[in-house]
Design a protein around this motif. Structure first.
Motif, PDB file in Angstrom:
ATOM      1  N   UNK A 129       1.056  -1.433   0.550  1.00 35.85           N
ATOM      2  CA  UNK A 129       0.098   0.410   0.239  1.00 35.85           C
ATOM      3  C   UNK A 129       1.129   1.476  -0.019  1.00 35.85           C
ATOM      4  N   UNK A 130       1.815   1.656   0.260  1.00 32.82           N
ATOM      5  CA  UNK A 130       2.648   2.066   0.117  1.00 32.82           C
ATOM      6  C   UNK A 130       3.304   2.521  -1.045  1.00 32.82           C
ATOM      7  N   UNK A 131       2.970   1.802  -2.091  1.00 32.94           N
ATOM      8  CA  UNK A 131       3.850   2.239  -3.490  1.00 32.94           C
ATOM      9  C   UNK A 131       2.903   2.737  -4.334  1.00 32.94           C
ATOM     10  N   UNK A 132       3.600   3.643  -5.010  1.00 34.94           N
ATOM     11  CA  UNK A 132       2.250   4.466  -5.071  1.00 34.94           C
ATOM     12  C   UNK A 132       2.262   3.782  -7.286  1.00 34.94           C
ATOM     13  N   UNK A 133       3.668   3.385  -7.632  1.00 40.15           N
ATOM     14  CA  UNK A 133       3.700   2.976  -8.924  1.00 40.15           C
ATOM     15  C   UNK A 133       4.478   1.444  -8.828  1.00 40.15           C
ATOM     16  N   UNK A 134       3.542   0.895 -10.173  1.00 41.77           N
ATOM     17  CA  UNK A 134       3.712  -1.121 -10.343  1.00 41.77           C
ATOM     18  C   UNK A 134       4.199  -0.754 -11.539  1.00 41.77           C
ATOM     19  N   UNK A 135       5.225  -1.934 -12.073  1.00 40.45           N
ATOM     20  CA  UNK A 135       4.863  -2.841 -13.094  1.00 40.45           C
ATOM     21  C   UNK A 135       4.212  -3.186 -13.567  1.00 40.45           C
ATOM     22  N   UNK A 136       4.178  -4.183 -14.970  1.00 46.49           N
ATOM     23  CA  UNK A 136       3.085  -5.212 -15.389  1.00 46.49           C
ATOM     24  C   UNK A 136       3.840  -6.643 -14.277  1.00 46.49           C
ATOM     25  N   UNK A 137       5.023  -6.553 -14.367  1.00 46.50           N
ATOM     26  CA  UNK A 137       5.665  -7.883 -13.553  1.00 46.50           C
ATOM     27  C   UNK A 137       6.273  -8.748 -14.779  1.00 46.50           C
ATOM     28  N   UNK A 138       6.825  -9.114 -14.427  1.00 44.34           N
ATOM     29  CA  UNK A 138       7.448 -10.524 -15.635  1.00 44.34           C
ATOM     30  C   UNK A 138       8.129 -11.879 -14.020  1.00 44.34           C
ATOM     31  N   UNK A 139       7.310 -13.227 -15.177  1.00 43.92           N
ATOM     32  CA  UNK A 139       7.425 -14.283 -14.631  1.00 43.92           C
ATOM     33  C   UNK A 139       8.998 -14.529 -14.375  1.00 43.92           C
ATOM     34  N   UNK A 140       9.181 -15.244 -12.633  1.00 39.87           N
ATOM     35  CA  UNK A 140      10.124 -16.069 -12.905  1.00 39.87           C
ATOM     36  C   UNK A 140       9.918 -17.724 -12.519  1.00 39.87           C
ATOM     37  N   UNK A 141      10.434 -18.666 -12.705  1.00 40.08           N
ATOM     38  CA  UNK A 141       9.892 -19.819 -12.922  1.00 40.08           C
ATOM     39  C   UNK A 141      11.332 -20.786 -12.440  1.00 40.08           C
TER      40      UNK A 141
END
Length: 125
Positions: A110-122
């Motif tokens: 909740x503290x973070x204003x900006x987010x990336x779209x994500x990258x998968x790690x398997x």
């Protein structure tokens, strides 16, 4: 408009390494904290590593201490996460996050204003 774009995810066997990178753009001022979070299927998103951009101080969740390294590339506005000795339980979608304000709890999403779209790690065993 500030943006975060992650890259570097993929599939690796247990014990292997991956390096994630997060390119930020559009920030008029540097974010106060930047962090990597991850979310595994069926689990809540959790903070993995945090960096205070002013001093490069770093913080890690216990499960990744000694294996992951968060760092900042000042010249290229990139946040990196070097992940070594990977384990199957590290499998998740990894997200880069940034906040423009001092955080009371750097581990709270909740503290973070900006987010990336994500990258998968398997990580396979």
């Amino acid at each position: 408009q500030p943006q975060l774009v992650e890259s570097g995810g993929g599939s690796v066997q247990a014990g292997g390494s991956l390096r994630l990178s997060c390119a930020d753009s559009g920030f008029i001022v540097r974010p106060y904290y930047m962090a990597w979070f991850r979310q595994a299927p069926g689990k809540e998103r959790e903070g993995v590593a945090v960096l205070y951009t002013g001093t490069d101080n770093t913080y890690y969740v216990d499960s990744v201490k000694g294996r992951f390294t968060i760092s900042q590339d000042h010249a290229n506005n990139r946040l990196n996460l070097q992940m070594d000795s990977l384990k199957p339980e590290d499998t998740a979608m990894y997200y880069c996050a940034a906040t423009l304000f001092p955080a009371q709890d750097v581990w709270s999403e909740r503290e973070y204003n900006f987010w990336g779209q994500g990258t998968q790690v398997t990580v396979s065993s």
